[in-house]
Design a protein around this motif. Structure first.
Motif, mmCIF file in Angstrom:
data_model
loop_
_atom_site.group_PDB
_atom_site.id
_atom_site.type_symbol
_atom_site.label_atom_id
_atom_site.label_comp_id
_atom_site.label_asym_id
_atom_site.label_seq_id
_atom_site.Cartn_x
_atom_site.Cartn_y
_atom_site.Cartn_z
ATOM 1 N N CYS A 46 0.835 -1.208 0.000
ATOM 2 C CA CYS A 46 0.000 0.000 0.000
ATOM 3 C C CYS A 46 0.870 1.259 0.000
ATOM 4 O O CYS A 46 0.571 2.236 -0.698
ATOM 5 N N CYS A 47 1.934 1.249 0.797
ATOM 6 C CA CYS A 47 2.781 2.441 0.907
ATOM 7 C C CYS A 47 3.582 2.679 -0.373
ATOM 8 O O CYS A 47 3.642 3.801 -0.881
ATOM 9 N N LEU A 76 2.202 2.195 10.428
ATOM 10 C CA LEU A 76 3.660 2.249 10.564
ATOM 11 C C LEU A 76 4.181 3.521 9.899
ATOM 12 O O LEU A 76 3.423 4.264 9.270
ATOM 13 N N ASN A 77 5.482 3.762 10.002
ATOM 14 C CA ASN A 77 6.072 4.996 9.481
ATOM 15 C C ASN A 77 7.293 4.684 8.607
ATOM 16 O O ASN A 77 8.433 4.837 9.057
ATOM 17 N N VAL A 126 10.096 -1.796 1.102
ATOM 18 C CA VAL A 126 11.352 -2.545 1.049
ATOM 19 C C VAL A 126 12.443 -1.833 1.840
ATOM 20 O O VAL A 126 13.236 -2.468 2.546
ATOM 21 N N LEU A 127 12.491 -0.501 1.760
ATOM 22 C CA LEU A 127 13.512 0.239 2.499
ATOM 23 C C LEU A 127 13.288 0.128 4.007
ATOM 24 O O LEU A 127 14.246 0.057 4.784
ATOM 25 N N MET A 128 12.035 0.119 4.440
ATOM 26 C CA MET A 128 11.780 -0.049 5.867
ATOM 27 C C MET A 128 12.215 -1.434 6.327
ATOM 28 O O MET A 128 12.769 -1.592 7.427
ATOM 29 N N GLN A 129 11.998 -2.441 5.507
ATOM 30 C CA GLN A 129 12.456 -3.781 5.856
ATOM 31 C C GLN A 129 13.982 -3.869 5.842
ATOM 32 O O GLN A 129 14.585 -4.598 6.647
ATOM 33 N N ALA A 130 14.620 -3.127 4.950
ATOM 34 C CA ALA A 130 16.079 -3.084 4.937
ATOM 35 C C ALA A 130 16.597 -2.479 6.247
ATOM 36 O O ALA A 130 17.563 -2.983 6.843
ATOM 37 N N TYR A 131 15.959 -1.409 6.697
ATOM 38 C CA TYR A 131 16.396 -0.783 7.945
ATOM 39 C C TYR A 131 16.102 -1.677 9.145
ATOM 40 O O TYR A 131 16.833 -1.642 10.133
ATOM 41 N N ILE A 148 7.784 12.728 0.707
ATOM 42 C CA ILE A 148 6.408 13.145 0.428
ATOM 43 C C ILE A 148 5.476 12.635 1.520
ATOM 44 O O ILE A 148 4.469 13.259 1.842
ATOM 45 N N MET A 149 5.819 11.504 2.092
ATOM 46 C CA MET A 149 5.127 10.914 3.246
ATOM 47 C C MET A 149 3.750 10.328 2.937
ATOM 48 O O MET A 149 2.969 10.065 3.847
ATOM 49 N N ASN A 150 3.453 10.109 1.662
ATOM 50 C CA ASN A 150 2.227 9.366 1.342
ATOM 51 C C ASN A 150 2.255 7.977 1.967
ATOM 52 O O ASN A 150 1.219 7.428 2.343
ATOM 53 N N CYS A 151 3.460 7.406 2.057
ATOM 54 C CA CYS A 151 3.619 6.047 2.574
ATOM 55 C C CYS A 151 3.085 5.929 3.997
ATOM 56 O O CYS A 151 2.343 5.003 4.338
#
Length: 292
Positions: A210-211, A276-277, A230-235, A265-268
């Motif tokens: 969705c994000c 989540l953020n 994917v980037l949040m999972q990487a972090y 942009i923070m749509n995610c």
């Protein structure tokens, strides 16, 4: 004369009492009572018909087997005979009106991420999205529009092609990596409660996309930019104290397209159905790279 008059009144009263208590009169009275009771029972048993609450669902349709452009089909659903969630309406439409309607679903509890779609212009999970959200005006005849996740290839109807998304997820190697492996007799890789708490807000991600599909940068560069999920999972693995390849993970993300296509942009964060953020996690990756 008075005594004869009172005696005649007594005789008339006795005759009247005998006539009213005769078997015929008692039977007639019983029939009358039963009829009245039946009349009351039949009146109270009449069901009260609920007023129909019709909601129209306009749903994106496209079948690759037919040489036809995408179109919207409209389906009426009586909300009095339907569950409260959009997924309930989709299942009802498929079961009762159009068995060719195609969509993904599994857990119905916001855990699997299968039913991610765009509902009334917002990416969300159909199983967590109320048909009539609390606080909004509820009226018969309203329209709910449902599309597949935006800017992704469509397999059929509401089913997007998630192949590229999962390939990007695979590229970050989302598993624990250590240099020496487990020692002999070691059961788990331990960490403190404080280190474990650092993973909160990241491990809950269900990879519904969705994000990522709400991010304009991902729309424009989906082949190179990894996207918020994917980037949040990487972090999540960079921040894990048990992982011993943090520098390698950071180096692989230090790319103009993989990471820095994010323009905050923070749509995610706005659309995440798990609250989540991802934007915050991406900012932390950039900060870690800047500190190197």
């Amino acid at each position: 004369m008075i005594s004869s008059f009172s005696q005649s009144i007594r005789v008339a009263a006795t005759a009247s009492a005998r006539s009213t208590s005769s078997p015929a009169s008692l039977f007639a009275r019983a029939l009358s009572t039963n009829a009245e009771s039946l009349k009351v029972t039949s009146t109270s048993a009449t069901p009260t018909k609920k007023e129909e609450r019709i909601r129209y669902f306009k749903i994106y349709r496209w079948d690759p087997d037919h040489r036809q452009k995408p179109y919207l089909s409209t389906y009426p659903v009586d909300l009095n005979d339907c569950g409260p969630m959009v997924l309930d309406a989709l299942i009802k439409i498929k079961s009762e009106q159009d068995p060719t309607l195609t969509f993904r679903r599994s857990c119905r509890e916001g855990i699997c991420g299968s039913c991610a779609m765009n509902i009334n212009g917002r990416n969300t999970l159909a199983c967590l999205c109320y048909i009539d959200p609390e606080g909004e005006k509820k009226s018969s005849g309203d329209v709910t529009k449902i599309y597949p996740l935006p800017h992704m290839y469509v397999v059929k109807d509401l089913v997007p092609d998630m192949g590229n998304f999962y390939e990007q997820y695979r590229s970050i190697e989302p598993w624990l990596q250590t240099k020496d492996g487990k020692a002999e007799g070691q059961a788990e890789f331990l960490q403190t409660r404080e280190d474990r708490a650092k993973l909160d807000g990241m491990y809950e991600c269900i990879l519904c996309a969705c994000c990522s599909t709400a991010c304009p940068s991902y729309w424009w560069n989906a082949d190179k930019y990894l996207g918020p999920a994917v980037l949040m999972q990487a972090y999540r693995w960079i921040e894990d104290s048990r992982d011993e390849f943090t520098d390698k993970r950071l180096a692989e993300l230090d790319d103009a397209f993989k990471l820095y296509r994010c323009h905050t942009i923070m749509n995610c964060t706005k659309v995440c159905p798990k609250h989540l953020n991802p934007g915050k996690a991406i900012a932390h990756i950039k900060k870690r790279l800047a500190e190197k």
